[in-house]
Design an enzyme around this catalytic site. Structure first.
Site, PDB file in Angstrom:
ATOM      1  N   HIS A   6       0.841  -1.211   0.000  1.00 22.42           N
ATOM      2  CA  HIS A   6       0.000   0.000   0.000  1.00 22.42           C
ATOM      3  C   HIS A   6       0.871   1.255   0.000  1.00 22.42           C
ATOM      4  O   HIS A   6       1.531   1.571   0.985  1.00 22.42           O
ATOM      5  CB  HIS A   6      -0.915  -0.001   1.232  1.00 22.42           C
ATOM      6  CG  HIS A   6      -1.918   1.110   1.206  1.00 22.42           C
ATOM      7  ND1 HIS A   6      -3.271   0.892   1.064  1.00 22.42           N
ATOM      8  CD2 HIS A   6      -1.779   2.460   1.261  1.00 22.42           C
ATOM      9  CE1 HIS A   6      -3.909   2.053   1.056  1.00 22.42           C
ATOM     10  NE2 HIS A   6      -3.016   3.031   1.183  1.00 22.42           N
TER      11      HIS A   6
ATOM     12  N   HIS B  75       1.458   5.442  -1.989  1.00 22.79           N
ATOM     13  CA  HIS B  75       0.962   6.543  -2.834  1.00 22.79           C
ATOM     14  C   HIS B  75       2.147   7.166  -3.548  1.00 22.79           C
ATOM     15  O   HIS B  75       2.806   8.063  -3.019  1.00 22.79           O
ATOM     16  CB  HIS B  75       0.224   7.593  -1.996  1.00 22.79           C
ATOM     17  CG  HIS B  75      -1.029   7.071  -1.396  1.00 22.79           C
ATOM     18  ND1 HIS B  75      -2.275   7.248  -1.977  1.00 22.79           N
ATOM     19  CD2 HIS B  75      -1.245   6.332  -0.280  1.00 22.79           C
ATOM     20  CE1 HIS B  75      -3.184   6.648  -1.237  1.00 22.79           C
ATOM     21  NE2 HIS B  75      -2.583   6.091  -0.205  1.00 22.79           N
TER      22      HIS B  75
ATOM     23  N   GLN C 127      -9.745   9.517  -4.814  1.00 18.08           N
ATOM     24  CA  GLN C 127      -9.436  10.144  -3.522  1.00 18.08           C
ATOM     25  C   GLN C 127     -10.602  10.957  -2.949  1.00 18.08           C
ATOM     26  O   GLN C 127     -10.837  10.976  -1.755  1.00 18.08           O
ATOM     27  CB  GLN C 127      -8.207  11.065  -3.701  1.00 18.08           C
ATOM     28  CG  GLN C 127      -7.885  11.984  -2.532  1.00 18.08           C
ATOM     29  CD  GLN C 127      -7.145  11.288  -1.401  1.00 18.08           C
ATOM     30  OE1 GLN C 127      -5.967  10.962  -1.525  1.00 18.08           O
ATOM     31  NE2 GLN C 127      -7.842  11.042  -0.299  1.00 18.08           N
TER      32      GLN C 127
ATOM     33  N   HIS D 209      -9.261   1.857   0.162  1.00 17.15           N
ATOM     34  CA  HIS D 209      -9.126   2.518   1.447  1.00 17.15           C
ATOM     35  C   HIS D 209     -10.482   2.327   2.128  1.00 17.15           C
ATOM     36  O   HIS D 209     -11.496   2.784   1.608  1.00 17.15           O
ATOM     37  CB  HIS D 209      -8.865   4.002   1.263  1.00 17.15           C
ATOM     38  CG  HIS D 209      -7.473   4.323   0.829  1.00 17.15           C
ATOM     39  ND1 HIS D 209      -6.976   3.963  -0.394  1.00 17.15           N
ATOM     40  CD2 HIS D 209      -6.472   4.976   1.476  1.00 17.15           C
ATOM     41  CE1 HIS D 209      -5.722   4.379  -0.480  1.00 17.15           C
ATOM     42  NE2 HIS D 209      -5.392   5.006   0.630  1.00 17.15           N
TER      43      HIS D 209
ATOM     44  N   GLU E 297     -11.003   4.183   7.070  1.00 12.60           N
ATOM     45  CA  GLU E 297      -9.816   4.839   7.651  1.00 12.60           C
ATOM     46  C   GLU E 297     -10.332   5.961   8.549  1.00 12.60           C
ATOM     47  O   GLU E 297     -10.353   7.136   8.178  1.00 12.60           O
ATOM     48  CB  GLU E 297      -8.884   5.387   6.560  1.00 12.60           C
ATOM     49  CG  GLU E 297      -7.557   5.877   7.148  1.00 12.60           C
ATOM     50  CD  GLU E 297      -6.608   6.447   6.112  1.00 12.60           C
ATOM     51  OE1 GLU E 297      -6.998   6.537   4.921  1.00 12.60           O
ATOM     52  OE2 GLU E 297      -5.481   6.824   6.485  1.00 12.60           O
TER      53      GLU E 297
ATOM     54  N   ASP F 165       2.474   3.183   2.890  1.00 12.55           N
ATOM     55  CA  ASP F 165       1.439   4.198   2.643  1.00 12.55           C
ATOM     56  C   ASP F 165       2.038   5.503   2.107  1.00 12.55           C
ATOM     57  O   ASP F 165       1.726   5.916   0.993  1.00 12.55           O
ATOM     58  CB  ASP F 165       0.600   4.448   3.903  1.00 12.55           C
ATOM     59  CG  ASP F 165      -0.768   5.058   3.611  1.00 12.55           C
ATOM     60  OD1 ASP F 165      -1.089   5.252   2.423  1.00 12.55           O
ATOM     61  OD2 ASP F 165      -1.520   5.332   4.565  1.00 12.55           O
TER      62      ASP F 165
HETATM   63 FE   FE2 Z   1      -3.390   5.140   1.560  1.00  8.37          FE
END
Ligand code: FE2
Length: 429
Positions: free
Chosen positions: A57, A59, A152, A210, A213, A309
């Site tokens: 995971h 970005h 997102q 996701h 979270e 992440d």
């Molecule tokens: Fe993430």
């Protein structure tokens, strides 16, 4: 005849004095006292040799952008998302490509040879998508980059996001992402999970969302995710990332939820560095840790991986691509300090993550790809404890990175001349 033999390796499962014979891009033989010649041999006696680290995971579209256009003052998830929104219109493809390539260099040096990166599709230009598809192509000889179409700002909440996500998949993005807890309501969150899983089922793609979270114990989209995985026959193909609300959920509810997740063969990714810094922000004291229930999920037979992440981006100011640092934090946050639990933390950044990515040919057996890391450590626990130096990193049988063993020179009367923090002297030096 082999191209390369690594002599005397210790394997993560504890087998010692193993010789690894490599022919072409694959492991051709793995056994003690391997007979045969090789163009090159390396003595790795007592060193831990492992398949590469895998980050389940990440970005990569935001990595190494720390401070652009400003730093995250509160350090919260929501300011991070707002900050990313400010940065997005100013991104250029060249800058995203350059930062991602720089990060991939760090990754290779750390023995991290496969990364699943979410890429934000909520941008009508799909600039980050095109940039990371270009990066994926360029790094393919030395790193597997798997991309997740990540809406997102919410696939339902953000105008046009559904079409942008489909366009990103058409362009070659591999996995369907989502963010149900960021949709406007619980009902819309559930609808987004259904929609996205249906898209994945139609196209034969994996899912990685996701999910939950949040510190809200009533954020229960993971239940819908498990249900949809089962309804659509996607068992073993769907991953829930973060799942931090599970930390705060009622134990009785969790006793029903975990078996449902196991039935759907859901993959789980916890992101310990990020969860411990972003969750619990509305708490005073005691502050919740926010990481999902890793030991309990592992005990129920689910595949659990740890992800990095973020590295130096709107959400996290630290990091250097070191999955041993991630495992180190993960085992602390989850209180996984028993021997088996520490080994399981090593698995969470290697084999478990590889399973979630459906990586082909990953492993330590004859026939597997010769993607290997030689560590200055005698076993996985020592590797985590010392964040061991990656002495050699091999990709498809070729050395792509090397490092001298780490040791400090001491100047102390009557004491040894150097210290390397290794515990058992039989694999020191
Ligand atoms: Fe993430």
């Amino acid at each position: 005849m082999f191209d390369l033999i690594l002599r005397g390796a210790t394997l993560p499962d504890g087998r010692a004095n193993m010789d690894i014979g490599i022919r072409g891009e694959r492991i051709a033989a793995l056994q003690p006292a391997l007979d045969g010649d090789a163009a090159k041999e390396i003595d790795v006696s007592g060193r831990l040799v492992t398949p590469p680290f895998v980050d389940a995971h990440f970005h990569m579209d935001s990595t190494l952008s720390y401070g652009l256009p400003r730093v995250n003052r509160s350090g919260t998830l929501l300011e991070g998302i707002a900050l990313w929104g400010e940065l997005k219109p100013h991104l250029t493809q060249e800058a995203v490509v350059e930062r991602a390539l720089a990060y991939c260099d760090w990754a290779v040096a750390r023995g991290l040879l496969a990364i699943r990166s979410h890429v934000d599709v909520c941008d009508p230009r799909l600039l980050a998508v095109e940039a990371l598809l270009e990066v994926k192509k360029r790094v393919a000889p030395y790193l597997d980059l798997q991309l997740v179409a990540f809406p997102q700002d919410g696939v339902l909440r953000s105008p046009g996001a559904r079409d942008l996500l489909l366009r990103a998949l058409d362009l070659g993005v591999d996995v369907v992402g989502g963010i149900p807890h960021f949709e406007r309501t619980m009902a819309e969150g559930a609808a987004s999970v259904r929609l996205l899983c249906e898209i994945a089922a139609e196209r034969g793609l994996l899912v990685d969302m996701h999910c939950d979270e949040s510190d809200d114990p009533l954020s229960r989209h993971v239940e819908t995710l498990a249900y949809e995985a089962q309804r659509l026959g996607l068992q073993g193909r769907v991953t829930g990332s973060h799942l931090t609300s599970m930390h705060s959920m009622d134990n009785y509810y969790v006793s029903k939820l975990i078996p449902l997740m196991a039935e759907a063969q859901l993959g789980v990714v916890a992101n310990p560095l990020i969860n411990i810094t972003l969750q619990g922000r509305h708490d005073t004291y005691p502050k919740r840790r926010g990481m999902t229930r890793v030991p309990e999920l592992m005990a129920a037979g689910l595949t659990v991986a740890f992800g990095h992440d973020c590295v130096m981006d709107p959400w996290y100011p630290l990091g250097s691509g070191d999955m041993l640092e991630v495992a180190h934090m993960g085992l602390h946050v989850a209180q996984m300090t028993g021997q088996d639990a520490m080994k399981a933390s090593f698995d969470a950044v290697t084999v478990n993550a590889a399973r979630l990515l459906h990586l082909e040919g990953y492993g330590l057996e004859a026939g597997c790809r010769a993607d290997l890391v030689v560590l200055q450590a005698g076993d996985p626990v020592e590797a985590i404890r010392t964040r061991a130096t990656r002495l050699f990193v091999l990709r498809r049988g070729r050395i792509v990175s090397r490092c001298e063993p780490a040791a400090a020179r001491l100047d102390l009367p009557g004491r040894p001349a150097s210290v390397d923090f290794l515990f058992r002297r039989d694999h020191a030096g």
